[in-house]
Motif scaffolding. Structure first.
Motif, PDB file in Angstrom:
ATOM      1  N   VAL A 142       0.830  -1.204   0.000  1.00  0.00           N
ATOM      2  CA  VAL A 142       0.000   0.000   0.000  1.00  0.00           C
ATOM      3  C   VAL A 142       0.867   1.257   0.000  1.00  0.00           C
ATOM      4  O   VAL A 142       0.603   2.212  -0.745  1.00  0.00           O
ATOM      5  CB  VAL A 142      -0.949  -0.002   1.221  1.00  0.00           C
ATOM      6  CG1 VAL A 142      -1.532   1.388   1.447  1.00  0.00           C
ATOM      7  CG2 VAL A 142      -2.062  -1.011   1.021  1.00  0.00           C
ATOM      8  N   LYS A 146       0.528   2.691  -3.659  1.00  0.00           N
ATOM      9  CA  LYS A 146      -0.690   3.496  -3.643  1.00  0.00           C
ATOM     10  C   LYS A 146      -0.497   4.860  -2.983  1.00  0.00           C
ATOM     11  O   LYS A 146      -0.933   5.880  -3.523  1.00  0.00           O
ATOM     12  CB  LYS A 146      -1.810   2.712  -2.955  1.00  0.00           C
ATOM     13  CG  LYS A 146      -2.182   1.442  -3.718  1.00  0.00           C
ATOM     14  CD  LYS A 146      -3.251   0.623  -3.011  1.00  0.00           C
ATOM     15  CE  LYS A 146      -3.578  -0.629  -3.810  1.00  0.00           C
ATOM     16  NZ  LYS A 146      -4.567  -1.498  -3.136  1.00  0.00           N
ATOM     17  N   GLU A 236     -14.534   6.693  13.071  1.00  0.00           N
ATOM     18  CA  GLU A 236     -13.697   6.695  11.870  1.00  0.00           C
ATOM     19  C   GLU A 236     -13.767   8.047  11.156  1.00  0.00           C
ATOM     20  O   GLU A 236     -12.749   8.561  10.673  1.00  0.00           O
ATOM     21  CB  GLU A 236     -14.134   5.564  10.930  1.00  0.00           C
ATOM     22  CG  GLU A 236     -13.870   4.173  11.516  1.00  0.00           C
ATOM     23  CD  GLU A 236     -14.346   3.062  10.599  1.00  0.00           C
ATOM     24  OE1 GLU A 236     -14.759   3.364   9.451  1.00  0.00           O
ATOM     25  OE2 GLU A 236     -14.322   1.892  11.032  1.00  0.00           O
ATOM     26  N   LYS A 240     -10.526  10.679  10.493  1.00  0.00           N
ATOM     27  CA  LYS A 240     -10.153  11.245   9.186  1.00  0.00           C
ATOM     28  C   LYS A 240     -10.122  12.776   9.228  1.00  0.00           C
ATOM     29  O   LYS A 240      -9.231  13.401   8.640  1.00  0.00           O
ATOM     30  CB  LYS A 240     -11.117  10.744   8.105  1.00  0.00           C
ATOM     31  CG  LYS A 240     -10.963   9.262   7.795  1.00  0.00           C
ATOM     32  CD  LYS A 240     -11.795   8.830   6.600  1.00  0.00           C
ATOM     33  CE  LYS A 240     -13.264   8.829   6.910  1.00  0.00           C
ATOM     34  NZ  LYS A 240     -14.078   8.322   5.760  1.00  0.00           N
ATOM     35  N   SER A 275      -6.149  12.250   4.874  1.00  0.00           N
ATOM     36  CA  SER A 275      -7.468  11.779   5.273  1.00  0.00           C
ATOM     37  C   SER A 275      -7.885  10.565   4.443  1.00  0.00           C
ATOM     38  O   SER A 275      -8.395   9.571   4.985  1.00  0.00           O
ATOM     39  CB  SER A 275      -8.492  12.901   5.110  1.00  0.00           C
ATOM     40  OG  SER A 275      -9.789  12.443   5.445  1.00  0.00           O
ATOM     41  N   ARG A 276      -7.652  10.638   3.142  1.00  0.00           N
ATOM     42  CA  ARG A 276      -7.998   9.512   2.263  1.00  0.00           C
ATOM     43  C   ARG A 276      -7.173   8.276   2.612  1.00  0.00           C
ATOM     44  O   ARG A 276      -7.690   7.153   2.620  1.00  0.00           O
ATOM     45  CB  ARG A 276      -7.759   9.904   0.809  1.00  0.00           C
ATOM     46  CG  ARG A 276      -8.022   8.757  -0.166  1.00  0.00           C
ATOM     47  CD  ARG A 276      -7.596   9.090  -1.577  1.00  0.00           C
ATOM     48  NE  ARG A 276      -7.608   7.917  -2.425  1.00  0.00           N
ATOM     49  CZ  ARG A 276      -7.123   7.874  -3.667  1.00  0.00           C
ATOM     50  NH1 ARG A 276      -6.603   8.967  -4.203  1.00  0.00           N
ATOM     51  NH2 ARG A 276      -7.175   6.767  -4.355  1.00  0.00           N
ATOM     52  N   PHE A 277      -5.906   8.484   2.905  1.00  0.00           N
ATOM     53  CA  PHE A 277      -5.031   7.370   3.245  1.00  0.00           C
ATOM     54  C   PHE A 277      -5.551   6.635   4.475  1.00  0.00           C
ATOM     55  O   PHE A 277      -5.590   5.404   4.519  1.00  0.00           O
ATOM     56  CB  PHE A 277      -3.619   7.895   3.485  1.00  0.00           C
ATOM     57  CG  PHE A 277      -2.634   6.833   3.911  1.00  0.00           C
ATOM     58  CD1 PHE A 277      -2.483   5.667   3.180  1.00  0.00           C
ATOM     59  CD2 PHE A 277      -1.851   7.007   5.040  1.00  0.00           C
ATOM     60  CE1 PHE A 277      -1.584   4.684   3.565  1.00  0.00           C
ATOM     61  CE2 PHE A 277      -0.946   6.041   5.440  1.00  0.00           C
ATOM     62  CZ  PHE A 277      -0.818   4.877   4.700  1.00  0.00           C
ATOM     63  N   TYR A 278      -5.971   7.394   5.463  1.00  0.00           N
ATOM     64  CA  TYR A 278      -6.543   6.769   6.661  1.00  0.00           C
ATOM     65  C   TYR A 278      -7.835   6.032   6.330  1.00  0.00           C
ATOM     66  O   TYR A 278      -8.053   4.898   6.770  1.00  0.00           O
ATOM     67  CB  TYR A 278      -6.785   7.819   7.733  1.00  0.00           C
ATOM     68  CG  TYR A 278      -5.730   7.834   8.816  1.00  0.00           C
ATOM     69  CD1 TYR A 278      -5.967   7.271  10.064  1.00  0.00           C
ATOM     70  CD2 TYR A 278      -4.487   8.404   8.583  1.00  0.00           C
ATOM     71  CE1 TYR A 278      -4.991   7.282  11.055  1.00  0.00           C
ATOM     72  CE2 TYR A 278      -3.503   8.416   9.574  1.00  0.00           C
ATOM     73  CZ  TYR A 278      -3.770   7.851  10.807  1.00  0.00           C
ATOM     74  OH  TYR A 278      -2.791   7.856  11.782  1.00  0.00           O
ATOM     75  N   GLY A 279      -8.695   6.681   5.583  1.00  0.00           N
ATOM     76  CA  GLY A 279      -9.991   6.083   5.294  1.00  0.00           C
ATOM     77  C   GLY A 279      -9.925   4.866   4.397  1.00  0.00           C
ATOM     78  O   GLY A 279     -10.653   3.892   4.602  1.00  0.00           O
ATOM     79  N   ASP A 280      -9.033   4.911   3.395  1.00  0.00           N
ATOM     80  CA  ASP A 280      -8.965   3.825   2.416  1.00  0.00           C
ATOM     81  C   ASP A 280      -8.050   2.683   2.827  1.00  0.00           C
ATOM     82  O   ASP A 280      -8.246   1.541   2.385  1.00  0.00           O
ATOM     83  CB  ASP A 280      -8.492   4.371   1.064  1.00  0.00           C
ATOM     84  CG  ASP A 280      -9.538   5.253   0.391  1.00  0.00           C
ATOM     85  OD1 ASP A 280     -10.663   5.347   0.931  1.00  0.00           O
ATOM     86  OD2 ASP A 280      -9.235   5.862  -0.655  1.00  0.00           O
ATOM     87  N   TRP A 281      -7.038   2.979   3.660  1.00  0.00           N
ATOM     88  CA  TRP A 281      -6.046   1.939   3.941  1.00  0.00           C
ATOM     89  C   TRP A 281      -5.718   1.752   5.423  1.00  0.00           C
ATOM     90  O   TRP A 281      -5.709   0.618   5.901  1.00  0.00           O
ATOM     91  CB  TRP A 281      -4.766   2.229   3.152  1.00  0.00           C
ATOM     92  CG  TRP A 281      -4.994   2.171   1.677  1.00  0.00           C
ATOM     93  CD1 TRP A 281      -5.434   1.092   0.949  1.00  0.00           C
ATOM     94  CD2 TRP A 281      -4.851   3.241   0.738  1.00  0.00           C
ATOM     95  NE1 TRP A 281      -5.572   1.421  -0.378  1.00  0.00           N
ATOM     96  CE2 TRP A 281      -5.213   2.739  -0.544  1.00  0.00           C
ATOM     97  CE3 TRP A 281      -4.440   4.574   0.838  1.00  0.00           C
ATOM     98  CZ2 TRP A 281      -5.166   3.516  -1.695  1.00  0.00           C
ATOM     99  CZ3 TRP A 281      -4.400   5.350  -0.303  1.00  0.00           C
ATOM    100  CH2 TRP A 281      -4.755   4.824  -1.551  1.00  0.00           C
ATOM    101  N   PRO A 284      -8.955   0.369   7.375  1.00  0.00           N
ATOM    102  CA  PRO A 284      -9.286  -1.004   6.963  1.00  0.00           C
ATOM    103  C   PRO A 284      -8.216  -2.024   7.341  1.00  0.00           C
ATOM    104  O   PRO A 284      -8.549  -3.141   7.755  1.00  0.00           O
ATOM    105  CB  PRO A 284      -9.422  -0.877   5.443  1.00  0.00           C
ATOM    106  CG  PRO A 284      -9.822   0.532   5.215  1.00  0.00           C
ATOM    107  CD  PRO A 284      -9.060   1.318   6.242  1.00  0.00           C
TER     108      PRO A 284
END
Length: 299
Positions: A142, A146, A236, A240, A275-281, A284
Motif C-alpha cells: 500500500v 498506492k 472513523e 479522518k 485523510s484519504r489514506f486513513y480512510g482507504d487503507w 481497513p
C-alpha cells in the motif's frame, strides 16, 4: 548440606517467589489499566508521528532509482536500495531488542539476529497467538504502490539513501499504528465479550488455529459479524477529520513577520491525501488486524 547454605537457598527461592508474584501483579495492573480510552489516546499520539513522517518524506521527490533493483548492485540478495536499508536497519534494531516489544513488527522477519541486550519483561496483555498476526506485506504494498505516488512530487534529486531512510520511518510508524489494532481488539473483546465470543466460536471453534491466518481461509470466512462489531463510523469519520487537520497545522508554511495570505492553502502534504489514506487503507488494515487477532483470541 550446611544449614547456612540451606537457609540461603530458601531465602533465594522465597525472594524469587515474591518477585514472580510481583511481576504477575504488575502485569495484572497493566492489563487492568488497558481501556479503550487509553488505547485511543495512544492512537491519537501516533497520528502525529505518521503525519510528521509523511512531511519528512515529502521533502524529497519520488527518486525512482531507490526502488529499482537494477540500479543497486551489491553482493548478496538485497533487491532495491530501500530493501537494503530496511533489512540492515531491522537487523541492527533486532540486536538492540526492538522486536522483543510485542508492539513492533519487522518487515523482513526471516533470519533476524537475536537480541543482544538484557530482556525486558513486557506485560502480557495479548493472547500469545497475536505474534502470528503480521500484515506488513500489505502495508509495504500500500505504501509504495498506492500512497507514495499521491503525496511526493515526481522527479529525481539523487538523494536515494535519505529517501530510503525516510521511507523506513514511514513504514515503521504505520506498522506500529496498524498493528495496534490487536490492542483495540483485545480491549473491545474484554468490554463486550458476550457479543464477540459467539461470533468467534461460530467461525473457528472447529478449526485448527493455522487456518485463521491462512489467506485462502480468511477470504472464505464471512467476517461481517465481527466487522460490524468492530466498526464505529462516527469514530472513523472523526479520525479522518483529525488527521487532515493535523496535516494542515503541521504542514503549513510559517514565516515570521509575513501576515500575507500568499501561502494560505499551501501544505507540505495535502491534508485530503492524509485523510484519504486513513480512510482507504490505515483504518481497513487496522480492522483486518483486529479480525485476525480475534479469530485467534480463544485459541
Amino acid at each position: 548440606m550446611d544449614v547456612s547454605v540451606v537457609i540461603v537457598l530458601i531465602l533465594v527461592r522465597w525472594t524469587c517467589s515474591i518477585s514472580e508474584v510481583e511481576m504477575v501483579k504488575a502485569e495484572s495492573d497493566v492489563s487492568d489499566r488497558l481501556t479503550l480510552e487509553s488505547v485511543r489516546d495512544s492512537l491519537i499520539r501516533q497520528e502525529d508521528s505518521i503525519v510528521f513522517s509523511l512531511i519528512e518524506r515529502a521533502r524529497f521527490p519520488l527518486n525512482a532509482p531507490t526502488y529499482d533493483p537494477s540500479y543497486f548492485s551489491m553482493p548478496g540478495s538485497y533487491g532495491s536500495l530501500v530493501e537494503l536499508v530496511v533489512k540492515q536497519t531491522e537487523a541492527v534494531q533486532a540486536k538492540a531488542g526492538r522486536y522483543e516489544n510485542p508492539e513492533e513488527h519487522p518487515f523482513f522477519p526471516d533470519d533476524l539476529p537475536p537480541s543482544q541486550v538484557p530482556p525486558h519483561k513486557y506485560p502480557r496483555v495479548l493472547n500469545p497467538a497475536a505474534v502470528f498476526v503480521n500484515v506488513n506485506k500489505k502495508i509495504w504494498d500500500v505504501y509504495f504502490n498506492k500512497l507514495l505516488p499521491l503525496f511526493v512530487a515526481p522527479g529525481d534529486d539523487g538523494n536515494y539513501a535519505s529517501t530510503a531512510a525516510r521511507d523506513l520511518e514511514c513504514l515503521q510508524v504505520l506498522s506500529r499504528r496498524i498493528h495496534y489494532g490487536k490492542l483495540v481488539a483485545e480491549v473491545k473483546f474484554r468490554d463486550e465479550w458476550k457479543h464477540y465470543e459467539p461470533a468467534i466460536r461460530a467461525r473457528v471453534l472447529s478449526f485448527h488455529s493455522y487456518y485463521a491466518t491462512n489467506d485462502a481461509y480468511m477470504k472464505s470466512v464471512d467476517k461481517k459479524t465481527l466487522m460490524d462489531l468492530l466498526t464505529a463510523p462516527a469514530v472513523e469519520k472523526a479520525v479522518k477529520k483529525r488527521v487532515a487537520k493535523k496535516a494542515r497545522i503541521f504542514g503549513q508554511e510559517v514565516k515570521v513577520g509575513d501576515d500575507s495570505d500568499k501561502n494560505k492553502g499551501k501544505y507540505k502534504v495535502d491534508p485530503a491525501v492524509v485523510s484519504r489514506f486513513y480512510g482507504d487503507w490505515v483504518i481497513p488494515l487496522t480492522k483486518d488486524v483486529e479480525v485476525q487477532y480475534l479469530l485467534h483470541r480463544l485459541d
